[in-house]
Design a protein around this motif. Structure first.
Motif, mmCIF file in Angstrom:
data_model
loop_
_atom_site.group_PDB
_atom_site.id
_atom_site.type_symbol
_atom_site.label_atom_id
_atom_site.label_comp_id
_atom_site.label_asym_id
_atom_site.label_seq_id
_atom_site.Cartn_x
_atom_site.Cartn_y
_atom_site.Cartn_z
ATOM 1 N N ARG A 122 10.915 -5.860 -11.544
ATOM 2 C CA ARG A 122 12.313 -6.318 -11.494
ATOM 3 C C ARG A 122 12.436 -7.583 -10.647
ATOM 4 O O ARG A 122 13.115 -8.535 -11.022
ATOM 5 N N ALA A 123 11.791 -7.593 -9.486
ATOM 6 C CA ALA A 123 11.846 -8.769 -8.614
ATOM 7 C C ALA A 123 11.135 -9.963 -9.262
ATOM 8 O O ALA A 123 11.599 -11.099 -9.149
ATOM 9 N N VAL A 146 8.457 -9.222 -0.308
ATOM 10 C CA VAL A 146 7.980 -7.863 -0.065
ATOM 11 C C VAL A 146 9.133 -6.981 0.409
ATOM 12 O O VAL A 146 9.303 -5.846 -0.069
ATOM 13 N N LEU A 147 9.952 -7.489 1.316
ATOM 14 C CA LEU A 147 11.083 -6.719 1.822
ATOM 15 C C LEU A 147 12.082 -6.409 0.696
ATOM 16 O O LEU A 147 12.595 -5.295 0.599
ATOM 17 N N ALA A 148 12.338 -7.370 -0.174
ATOM 18 C CA ALA A 148 13.246 -7.137 -1.306
ATOM 19 C C ALA A 148 12.703 -6.033 -2.203
ATOM 20 O O ALA A 148 13.453 -5.159 -2.646
ATOM 21 N N VAL A 149 11.404 -6.043 -2.467
ATOM 22 C CA VAL A 149 10.797 -5.000 -3.298
ATOM 23 C C VAL A 149 10.903 -3.649 -2.602
ATOM 24 O O VAL A 149 11.220 -2.632 -3.239
ATOM 25 N N LEU A 150 10.691 -3.606 -1.293
ATOM 26 C CA LEU A 150 10.824 -2.349 -0.549
ATOM 27 C C LEU A 150 12.263 -1.824 -0.613
ATOM 28 O O LEU A 150 12.483 -0.614 -0.752
ATOM 29 N N ASP A 174 19.266 -9.551 -3.549
ATOM 30 C CA ASP A 174 19.586 -10.879 -4.090
ATOM 31 C C ASP A 174 19.447 -11.959 -3.026
ATOM 32 O O ASP A 174 18.944 -13.050 -3.293
ATOM 33 N N ASP A 175 19.912 -11.666 -1.816
ATOM 34 C CA ASP A 175 19.815 -12.638 -0.729
ATOM 35 C C ASP A 175 18.363 -12.983 -0.407
ATOM 36 O O ASP A 175 18.020 -14.147 -0.179
ATOM 37 N N LEU A 176 17.512 -11.967 -0.389
ATOM 38 C CA LEU A 176 16.108 -12.186 -0.063
ATOM 39 C C LEU A 176 15.356 -12.914 -1.173
ATOM 40 O O LEU A 176 14.475 -13.736 -0.898
ATOM 41 N N LEU A 177 15.706 -12.642 -2.429
ATOM 42 C CA LEU A 177 14.982 -13.240 -3.552
ATOM 43 C C LEU A 177 15.519 -14.607 -3.975
ATOM 44 O O LEU A 177 14.784 -15.394 -4.580
ATOM 45 N N SER A 178 16.773 -14.897 -3.663
ATOM 46 C CA SER A 178 17.386 -16.134 -4.179
ATOM 47 C C SER A 178 16.624 -17.422 -3.852
ATOM 48 O O SER A 178 16.562 -18.313 -4.696
ATOM 49 N N ALA A 192 0.844 -1.195 0.000
ATOM 50 C CA ALA A 192 0.000 0.000 0.000
ATOM 51 C C ALA A 192 0.878 1.244 0.000
ATOM 52 O O ALA A 192 1.957 1.260 0.612
ATOM 53 N N LEU A 193 0.423 2.290 -0.670
ATOM 54 C CA LEU A 193 1.193 3.523 -0.779
ATOM 55 C C LEU A 193 1.505 4.125 0.593
ATOM 56 O O LEU A 193 2.627 4.592 0.828
ATOM 57 N N ASP A 194 0.557 4.082 1.516
ATOM 58 C CA ASP A 194 0.794 4.614 2.869
ATOM 59 C C ASP A 194 1.912 3.855 3.578
ATOM 60 O O ASP A 194 2.749 4.450 4.245
ATOM 61 N N GLU A 195 1.913 2.535 3.423
ATOM 62 C CA GLU A 195 2.959 1.705 4.029
ATOM 63 C C GLU A 195 4.328 2.015 3.403
ATOM 64 O O GLU A 195 5.342 2.096 4.099
ATOM 65 N N LEU A 196 4.338 2.206 2.091
ATOM 66 C CA LEU A 196 5.574 2.534 1.389
ATOM 67 C C LEU A 196 6.116 3.886 1.856
ATOM 68 O O LEU A 196 7.311 4.025 2.135
ATOM 69 N N LYS A 197 5.244 4.867 1.975
ATOM 70 C CA LYS A 197 5.672 6.195 2.410
ATOM 71 C C LYS A 197 6.180 6.159 3.847
ATOM 72 O O LYS A 197 7.157 6.842 4.185
ATOM 73 N N LEU A 198 5.565 5.371 4.684
ATOM 74 C CA LEU A 198 6.034 5.214 6.061
ATOM 75 C C LEU A 198 7.434 4.608 6.063
ATOM 76 O O LEU A 198 8.327 5.074 6.780
#
Length: 193
Positions: A44-45, A151-155, A181-185, A15-21
């Motif tokens: 990308r991910a 989600v964390l990798a995208v953030l 890379d570590d999170l997505l591998s 959510a945009l609010d979560e991203l802005k936070l």
């Protein structure tokens, strides 16, 4: 083989609010830009893992059905949720919809697949480069169903894109955060159809 997106996800991964936070942004002046960064980071991910994160619909286009003994057709962009329909151009050049009783869908641990039903075989096709179309739905589901590591990798990617908005030149090297890379591998699809 070709892929055509039929329906994009109905929502963003975060959510945009979560991203802005997360980015410590208090105003609404660049909401559109942040949404674009989030879309780019998600794409990308997804490309890196060769997965679909949120529910979306795609069409897999093949030249013909496989001739192998198993008849296996691997469905890309896991996780596979369902196959809506298989259409094909028969040997007379007439478009047909394959009855669901003629094939079986296996969701699989990594890649899903479609096989002829027991005792059945794939029909003959016309002979063009796009005789078979498989419409399928893929993705983990809603944003809450996507793995937290993804989600964390995208953030992390969004944060990187936000802080590094200029093009990279040979004089200034901008490297993605190592954690991406570590999170997505663990989620990278090992076999591509």
């Amino acid at each position: 083989m070709a892929l055509l997106r039929l329906e994009s996800p109905a929502t963003q991964l975060v959510a945009l609010d979560e991203l802005k936070l997360r980015l410590k942004i208090d105003d609404d002046t660049d909401d559109t830009g942040l949404s674009m960064l989030l879309s780019a980071a998600t794409r990308r991910a997804e490309q890196k893992t060769q997965r679909a994160f949120l529910t979306q619909k795609w069409r897999l286009i093949l030249g013909s059905f496989p001739c192998s003994h198993s008849g296996e057709i691997l469905i890309p962009l896991p996780p596979l949720q369902s196959v809506a329909q298989i259409t094909y151009m028969d040997s007379e050049g007439v478009e047909r919809v394959l009855a669901p009783a003629e094939y079986q869908v296996v969701k699989g641990d990594v890649l899903g697949a479609v096989y002829p039903a027991p005792g059945k075989s794939w029909p003959a096709t016309w002979g063009s480069k796009s005789d078979v179309e498989i419409d399928f739905t893929c993705g983990y589901g809603a944003p809450t169903e996507v793995e937290p590591d993804i989600v964390l990798a995208v953030l992390l990617l969004v944060g990187h894109y936000d802080q590094n908005r200029e093009a990279v030149t040979d004089r200034t090297m901008s490297v993605l955060p190592m954690g991406v890379d570590d999170l997505l591998s663990p989620y990278v699809v090992p076999v591509s159809p």
